[in-house]
Motif scaffolding. Sequence first.
Motif, PDB file in Angstrom:
ATOM      1  N   ASP A   1      17.465 -21.057 -22.749  1.00  0.00           N
ATOM      2  CA  ASP A   1      17.116 -20.196 -22.354  1.00  0.00           C
ATOM      3  C   ASP A   1      15.933 -19.379 -21.104  1.00  0.00           C
ATOM      4  OD1 ASP A   1      15.645 -17.509 -23.130  1.00  0.00           O
ATOM      5  OD2 ASP A   1      14.972 -18.198 -25.410  1.00  0.00           O
ATOM      6  N   ARG A   2      16.103 -19.047 -19.837  1.00  0.00           N
ATOM      7  CA  ARG A   2      15.813 -18.792 -18.782  1.00  0.00           C
ATOM      8  C   ARG A   2      14.560 -18.237 -19.065  1.00  0.00           C
ATOM      9  NH1 ARG A   2      17.289 -19.428 -13.751  1.00  0.00           N
ATOM     10  NH2 ARG A   2      16.328 -18.538 -12.181  1.00  0.00           N
ATOM     11  N   ASP A   3      14.305 -17.169 -19.271  1.00  0.00           N
ATOM     12  CA  ASP A   3      12.547 -17.065 -19.057  1.00  0.00           C
ATOM     13  C   ASP A   3      11.831 -17.934 -20.276  1.00  0.00           C
ATOM     14  OD1 ASP A   3      13.959 -14.057 -18.719  1.00  0.00           O
ATOM     15  OD2 ASP A   3      14.388 -13.445 -20.571  1.00  0.00           O
ATOM     16  N   LEU A   4      12.420 -18.492 -21.254  1.00  0.00           N
ATOM     17  CA  LEU A   4      11.158 -19.527 -22.030  1.00  0.00           C
ATOM     18  C   LEU A   4      11.811 -20.590 -20.548  1.00  0.00           C
ATOM     19  CD1 LEU A   4      10.685 -19.966 -25.001  1.00  0.00           C
ATOM     20  CD2 LEU A   4      12.559 -20.654 -25.647  1.00  0.00           C
ATOM     21  N   LEU A   5      11.943 -20.793 -20.448  1.00  0.00           N
ATOM     22  CA  LEU A   5      12.392 -22.413 -19.688  1.00  0.00           C
ATOM     23  C   LEU A   5      11.005 -22.146 -18.596  1.00  0.00           C
ATOM     24  CD1 LEU A   5      12.595 -25.465 -18.372  1.00  0.00           C
ATOM     25  CD2 LEU A   5      14.667 -24.312 -17.491  1.00  0.00           C
ATOM     26  N   LEU A   6      11.274 -20.735 -18.383  1.00  0.00           N
ATOM     27  CA  LEU A   6      10.484 -20.107 -17.181  1.00  0.00           C
ATOM     28  C   LEU A   6       9.069 -20.051 -16.944  1.00  0.00           C
ATOM     29  CD1 LEU A   6      12.810 -18.035 -14.917  1.00  0.00           C
ATOM     30  CD2 LEU A   6      11.885 -20.087 -14.643  1.00  0.00           C
ATOM     31  N   SER A   7       8.474 -19.527 -18.695  1.00  0.00           N
ATOM     32  CA  SER A   7       7.223 -19.726 -19.629  1.00  0.00           C
ATOM     33  C   SER A   7       5.926 -21.040 -18.750  1.00  0.00           C
ATOM     34  CB  SER A   7       8.063 -18.986 -20.506  1.00  0.00           C
ATOM     35  OG  SER A   7       7.831 -19.889 -21.976  1.00  0.00           O
ATOM     36  N   ALA A   8       7.742 -21.682 -19.413  1.00  0.00           N
ATOM     37  CA  ALA A   8       7.092 -22.661 -19.066  1.00  0.00           C
ATOM     38  C   ALA A   8       5.497 -23.338 -18.145  1.00  0.00           C
ATOM     39  CB  ALA A   8       7.198 -24.354 -19.827  1.00  0.00           C
ATOM     40  N   TYR A   9       6.092 -23.330 -16.973  1.00  0.00           N
ATOM     41  CA  TYR A   9       5.743 -23.239 -15.215  1.00  0.00           C
ATOM     42  C   TYR A   9       5.041 -22.320 -15.214  1.00  0.00           C
ATOM     43  CZ  TYR A   9      10.047 -26.471 -14.921  1.00  0.00           C
ATOM     44  OH  TYR A   9      10.850 -27.266 -14.997  1.00  0.00           O
ATOM     45  N   HIS A  10       4.095 -21.996 -14.582  1.00  0.00           N
ATOM     46  CA  HIS A  10       3.106 -21.709 -13.444  1.00  0.00           C
ATOM     47  C   HIS A  10       4.290 -20.237 -12.750  1.00  0.00           C
ATOM     48  CE1 HIS A  10      -1.225 -22.780 -14.010  1.00  0.00           C
ATOM     49  NE2 HIS A  10      -0.421 -23.744 -13.998  1.00  0.00           N
ATOM     50  N   PRO A  11       3.629 -19.132 -11.951  1.00  0.00           N
ATOM     51  CA  PRO A  11       4.880 -18.355 -11.010  1.00  0.00           C
ATOM     52  C   PRO A  11       5.050 -19.678  -9.935  1.00  0.00           C
ATOM     53  CG  PRO A  11       3.160 -17.275 -12.263  1.00  0.00           C
ATOM     54  CD  PRO A  11       2.808 -18.214 -12.466  1.00  0.00           C
ATOM     55  N   ASP A  12       4.273 -20.323  -9.296  1.00  0.00           N
ATOM     56  CA  ASP A  12       4.517 -20.567  -7.780  1.00  0.00           C
ATOM     57  C   ASP A  12       4.927 -22.149  -8.104  1.00  0.00           C
ATOM     58  OD1 ASP A  12       1.823 -21.557  -8.347  1.00  0.00           O
ATOM     59  OD2 ASP A  12       1.355 -20.799  -6.834  1.00  0.00           O
ATOM     60  N   ALA A  13       5.165 -22.680  -9.260  1.00  0.00           N
ATOM     61  CA  ALA A  13       4.935 -24.270  -9.709  1.00  0.00           C
ATOM     62  C   ALA A  13       6.795 -24.871  -8.862  1.00  0.00           C
ATOM     63  CB  ALA A  13       5.749 -24.583 -11.200  1.00  0.00           C
ATOM     64  N   ALA A  14       5.814 -26.237  -8.826  1.00  0.00           N
ATOM     65  CA  ALA A  14       7.285 -26.660  -7.545  1.00  0.00           C
ATOM     66  C   ALA A  14       7.615 -28.015  -9.132  1.00  0.00           C
ATOM     67  CB  ALA A  14       6.825 -27.145  -6.914  1.00  0.00           C
TER      68      ALA A  14
ATOM     69  N   ASP B   1       9.584 -31.175  -9.294  1.00  0.00           N
ATOM     70  CA  ASP B   1      10.138 -32.748  -9.168  1.00  0.00           C
ATOM     71  C   ASP B   1      11.005 -33.731 -10.198  1.00  0.00           C
ATOM     72  OD1 ASP B   1      11.224 -35.018  -7.455  1.00  0.00           O
ATOM     73  OD2 ASP B   1       9.089 -34.967  -6.977  1.00  0.00           O
ATOM     74  N   HIS B   2      12.324 -33.201 -10.357  1.00  0.00           N
ATOM     75  CA  HIS B   2      13.355 -34.258 -11.080  1.00  0.00           C
ATOM     76  C   HIS B   2      13.884 -35.670 -10.541  1.00  0.00           C
ATOM     77  CE1 HIS B   2      12.599 -31.803 -14.828  1.00  0.00           C
ATOM     78  NE2 HIS B   2      13.339 -32.090 -15.485  1.00  0.00           N
ATOM     79  N   GLY B   3      12.901 -35.233  -9.474  1.00  0.00           N
ATOM     80  CA  GLY B   3      13.926 -36.494  -8.551  1.00  0.00           C
ATOM     81  C   GLY B   3      15.081 -36.019  -8.005  1.00  0.00           C
ATOM     82  N   THR B   4      16.437 -35.863  -8.989  1.00  0.00           N
ATOM     83  CA  THR B   4      17.443 -35.861  -8.417  1.00  0.00           C
ATOM     84  C   THR B   4      17.505 -34.162  -7.344  1.00  0.00           C
ATOM     85  OG1 THR B   4      18.429 -35.227 -10.763  1.00  0.00           O
ATOM     86  CG2 THR B   4      19.058 -36.826  -9.335  1.00  0.00           C
ATOM     87  N   PHE B   5      16.308 -33.364  -8.327  1.00  0.00           N
ATOM     88  CA  PHE B   5      15.625 -31.989  -8.163  1.00  0.00           C
ATOM     89  C   PHE B   5      14.454 -32.037  -7.360  1.00  0.00           C
ATOM     90  CE2 PHE B   5      13.832 -27.702  -8.413  1.00  0.00           C
ATOM     91  CZ  PHE B   5      14.980 -26.809  -7.279  1.00  0.00           C
ATOM     92  N   VAL B   6      14.209 -30.719  -6.645  1.00  0.00           N
ATOM     93  CA  VAL B   6      12.933 -30.980  -6.243  1.00  0.00           C
ATOM     94  C   VAL B   6      13.076 -29.101  -5.160  1.00  0.00           C
ATOM     95  CG1 VAL B   6      10.376 -31.285  -4.377  1.00  0.00           C
ATOM     96  CG2 VAL B   6      12.302 -33.372  -6.034  1.00  0.00           C
ATOM     97  N   GLY B   7      12.164 -28.454  -6.364  1.00  0.00           N
ATOM     98  CA  GLY B   7      12.708 -27.049  -5.664  1.00  0.00           C
ATOM     99  C   GLY B   7      11.581 -26.025  -6.942  1.00  0.00           C
ATOM    100  N   THR B   8      11.702 -24.985  -6.476  1.00  0.00           N
ATOM    101  CA  THR B   8      11.011 -23.889  -7.776  1.00  0.00           C
ATOM    102  C   THR B   8      11.377 -24.177  -8.745  1.00  0.00           C
ATOM    103  OG1 THR B   8      12.655 -22.296  -7.628  1.00  0.00           O
ATOM    104  CG2 THR B   8      11.271 -22.138  -5.932  1.00  0.00           C
TER     105      THR B   8
ATOM    106  N   GLU C   1      12.437 -21.892 -10.528  1.00  0.00           N
ATOM    107  CA  GLU C   1      13.298 -20.631 -10.913  1.00  0.00           C
ATOM    108  C   GLU C   1      14.510 -21.833 -10.446  1.00  0.00           C
ATOM    109  OE1 GLU C   1      11.029 -19.922  -9.568  1.00  0.00           O
ATOM    110  OE2 GLU C   1       9.955 -17.977 -10.397  1.00  0.00           O
ATOM    111  N   GLY C   2      14.861 -22.387  -8.882  1.00  0.00           N
ATOM    112  CA  GLY C   2      16.000 -23.378  -8.783  1.00  0.00           C
ATOM    113  C   GLY C   2      15.635 -24.129  -9.109  1.00  0.00           C
ATOM    114  N   PHE C   3      14.635 -24.597 -10.659  1.00  0.00           N
ATOM    115  CA  PHE C   3      15.130 -25.916 -11.591  1.00  0.00           C
ATOM    116  C   PHE C   3      16.156 -25.208 -12.676  1.00  0.00           C
ATOM    117  CE2 PHE C   3      14.513 -27.848 -15.318  1.00  0.00           C
ATOM    118  CZ  PHE C   3      14.666 -29.084 -14.962  1.00  0.00           C
ATOM    119  N   ALA C   4      15.637 -24.057 -13.188  1.00  0.00           N
ATOM    120  CA  ALA C   4      16.712 -23.216 -13.535  1.00  0.00           C
ATOM    121  C   ALA C   4      18.040 -23.049 -14.051  1.00  0.00           C
ATOM    122  CB  ALA C   4      15.720 -22.250 -14.484  1.00  0.00           C
ATOM    123  N   ASP C   5      18.349 -22.925 -12.869  1.00  0.00           N
ATOM    124  CA  ASP C   5      20.281 -22.958 -12.265  1.00  0.00           C
ATOM    125  C   ASP C   5      20.223 -24.025 -12.214  1.00  0.00           C
ATOM    126  OD1 ASP C   5      19.640 -19.957 -11.606  1.00  0.00           O
ATOM    127  OD2 ASP C   5      19.206 -20.395  -8.939  1.00  0.00           O
TER     128      ASP C   5
END
Length: 90
Positions: A35-48, A50-57, A59-63
């Motif tokens: 659920d993309r909208d629900l996942l994104l709601s857990a972050y501030h709009p300008d959040a970064a 860092d999952h180790g294998t992924f670092v980014g926005t 939206e990029g993490f959701a993808d």
Amino acid sequence: SRMDGEMAALLREMKDRQEIYDCLMRYCRGVDRLDRDLLLSAYHPDAADDHGTFVGTREGFADYAFDLHTTYQHRTQHHITNHICEIDGD
């Protein structure tokens, strides 16, 4: 009065703790249900993120996460068994 101030501070801390926990639950449910909208709601709009294998926005993490889960997994499920939160200021 002093008691009113203490009660207000305690109520604020309890509210803050619950909001942090609810945010964690939105994140977990958002990932588990893709659920993309629900996942994104857990972050501030300008959040970064860092999952180790992924670092980014966010939206990029959701993808990244949804592609990973739909490609390599049949299902996911998060278990939050212990939650400790130290609140220090605002």
